[in-house]
Design an enzyme around this catalytic site. Structure first.
Site, PDB file in Angstrom:
ATOM      1  N   HIS A 142       0.852  -1.191   0.000  1.00 16.07           N
ATOM      2  CA  HIS A 142       0.000   0.000   0.000  1.00 16.07           C
ATOM      3  C   HIS A 142       0.884   1.236   0.000  1.00 16.07           C
ATOM      4  CE1 HIS A 142      -3.923  -2.010   0.841  1.00 16.07           C
ATOM      5  NE2 HIS A 142      -3.108  -2.953   1.284  1.00 16.07           N
ATOM      6  N   HIS A 196      -3.052  -5.110   8.577  1.00 14.10           N
ATOM      7  CA  HIS A 196      -2.015  -4.115   8.303  1.00 14.10           C
ATOM      8  C   HIS A 196      -1.840  -3.257   9.559  1.00 14.10           C
ATOM      9  CE1 HIS A 196      -1.318  -4.932   4.024  1.00 14.10           C
ATOM     10  NE2 HIS A 196      -2.603  -5.285   4.009  1.00 14.10           N
ATOM     11  N   HIS A 217      -5.936 -11.531   6.315  1.00 18.31           N
ATOM     12  CA  HIS A 217      -4.837 -12.441   5.983  1.00 18.31           C
ATOM     13  C   HIS A 217      -3.893 -12.686   7.174  1.00 18.31           C
ATOM     14  CE1 HIS A 217      -2.895  -8.586   5.096  1.00 18.31           C
ATOM     15  NE2 HIS A 217      -3.367  -8.529   3.874  1.00 18.31           N
ATOM     16  N   ASN A 220       0.066 -12.125   7.961  1.00  9.64           N
ATOM     17  CA  ASN A 220       0.664 -11.195   7.018  1.00  9.64           C
ATOM     18  C   ASN A 220       0.322  -9.759   7.388  1.00  9.64           C
ATOM     19  OD1 ASN A 220      -0.184 -13.768   4.905  1.00  9.64           O
ATOM     20  ND2 ASN A 220       1.929 -13.116   5.079  1.00  9.64           N
ATOM     21  N   GLY A 250       0.934 -21.256  -0.183  1.00  8.77           N
ATOM     22  CA  GLY A 250       2.234 -21.812   0.111  1.00  8.77           C
ATOM     23  C   GLY A 250       3.330 -20.785   0.249  1.00  8.77           C
ATOM     24  N   ASP A 274      -6.636 -12.947  -1.994  1.00  7.81           N
ATOM     25  CA  ASP A 274      -5.860 -11.703  -2.033  1.00  7.81           C
ATOM     26  C   ASP A 274      -5.198 -11.561  -3.409  1.00  7.81           C
ATOM     27  OD1 ASP A 274      -4.902  -9.283  -1.081  1.00  7.81           O
ATOM     28  OD2 ASP A 274      -3.169 -10.142  -0.072  1.00  7.81           O
ATOM     29  N   GLY A 310       0.166  -9.084  -2.643  1.00  7.03           N
ATOM     30  CA  GLY A 310      -0.964  -9.898  -3.043  1.00  7.03           C
ATOM     31  C   GLY A 310      -0.491 -11.254  -3.537  1.00  7.03           C
TER      32      GLY A 310
END
Length: 381
Positions: A142, A196, A217, A220, A250, A274, A310
């Site tokens: 981002h 985030h 996610h 992450n 993965g 994503d 992504g």
């Protein structure tokens, strides 16, 4: 009685069960009935599809994806149609369109485009605003110059632009005004996702108490698990109100770690792609939210800095990884791509299942779990 269509001789995978020699009947775009054996013949269907002992599942629901086929959902109606066609061919019959961080003006305009499309295309469930209310230290792909603190005026403007179609907003709740934003969005019926973020476990729990119900996610763009600092993942695992998104490609999360998540919250893991524009397209150079991305070997990373940007994942590939590498039973993996994401954004009463009254969306998989056929609203597509 006559119905529009019957799919028969399937191994039906739905509601965490496998039903052999099953049939499903569609009428008027919804599931009208189901059973086993040859009872379907009494329904005099106008169209008959022999599933030939394939695995028949509900249509996949993706609540977090940014594009595919070389196109991004941020780039207007034609790009959205192109990207949706790619994911539909891989079994995703309903999708929330994720929009990356932009100015409030641009995000409002893009949310309005999605709202207009959703009004005429029920396979588009609305939009997911991933930003701009994110922590700069966990920005991922981002643009840092566009990140900002949440404020009521900006949120109201975005909600107005979305005209009731903003399904999900990802934000960092520890930012100034973050908890107020969680409460404001949750009150408006939006699924608030913690992501985030620099939140610790305490801040994440406070956000869940304020109304957040999704962890964007998992692992992450957030603090991981430390034995003295458990972080937002542990907070989410300990809260039965929270659904954890997982990108099962993965790359984003190791299969061993996914297995750990499943052990702690087996019925709260929602598979998301994503996916960015390179899903279903070739390796090469792309843009994501105005940032240069290089895709090599199917892995997308920012050209500057190398952060994961992504994925190139599709939902059928996510199911294959969950079954073949993580060891998740097929019925549970299917639920993680159908029932659970639909429920996470409040549409589980209409999508993500092949029980009567739900949308007549279905996917036929072969024994390799590769998509063979897809039905949307009862029609073969």
């Amino acid at each position: 009685m006559s119905v529009d269509r019957v799919i028969h001789s399937a191994r039906l995978v739905d509601e965490h069960e496998v039903t052999p020699d099953a049939w499903v009947a569609f009428q008027g775009g919804v599931v009208a009935g189901l059973g086993t054996g040859d009872d379907w013949r009494a329904l005099s269907p106008r169209h008959v599809d022999d599933a030939a002992e394939g695995w028949l599942t509900p249509g996949f629901v993706d609540i977090h994806g940014h594009g595919g086929g070389g196109a991004s959902y941020d780039d207007g109606a034609d790009a959205i149609a192109r990207a949706r066609a790619v994911h539909r061919a891989h079994g995703t019959t309903r999708a929330v369109l994720s929009l990356v961080t932009a100015t409030i003006d641009d995000l409002a305009a893009r949310a309005a485009v999605v709202a207009d499309l959703a009004a005429g295309d029920a396979t588009i469930l609305g939009s997911h605003l991933e930003g701009p209310f994110l922590d700069i230290a966990h920005k991922g792909a981002h643009a840092p110059s566009l990140l900002r603190m949440p404020d009521a005026a900006s949120i109201d403007r975005l909600l107005d632009a979305g005209a009731g179609t903003i399904r999900q907003v990802t934000l960092a709740p520890e930012l100034p005004g973050g908890m107020d934003a969680v409460r404001l969005l949750a009150t408006a019926g939006v699924a608030v996702a913690v992501g985030h973020t620099d939140a610790d476990a305490q801040a994440a729990r406070a956000a869940f108490d304020a109304g957040a119900t999704i962890l964007t996610h998992a692992f992450n763009a957030m603090n991981g698990i430390h034995h003295r600092a458990p972080g937002p993942v542990v907070a989410a695992l300990g809260d039965p109100r929270v659904t954890l998104e997982v990108i099962a490609d993965g790359t984003h999360v190791h299969p061993d770690v996914i297995r750990m998540l499943l052990a702690a919250a087996p019925d709260r893991i929602a598979l998301v792609t994503d996916a960015m524009a390179a899903a279903g397209a070739a390796d090469g150079d792309y843009l994501l939210g105005g940032l240069a991305v290089r895709v090599d070997g199917g892995v997308a990373r920012l050209a500057e800095g190398g952060a994961i940007a992504g994925s190139t994942l599709t939902q059928d590939a996510a199911i294959r990884l969950m079954v073949h590498e993580v060891g998740m039973p097929l019925p549970a993996a299917v639920a993680a791509a159908t029932t659970l994401p639909a429920a996470a954004i409040g549409v589980g009463d209409r999508f993500g299942s092949l029980t009567p009254g739900h949308a007549a969306d279905a996917v036929l998989l072969d024994d390799r779990l590769t998509v063979r056929r897809v039905w949307v609203d009862g029609a073969l597509v």
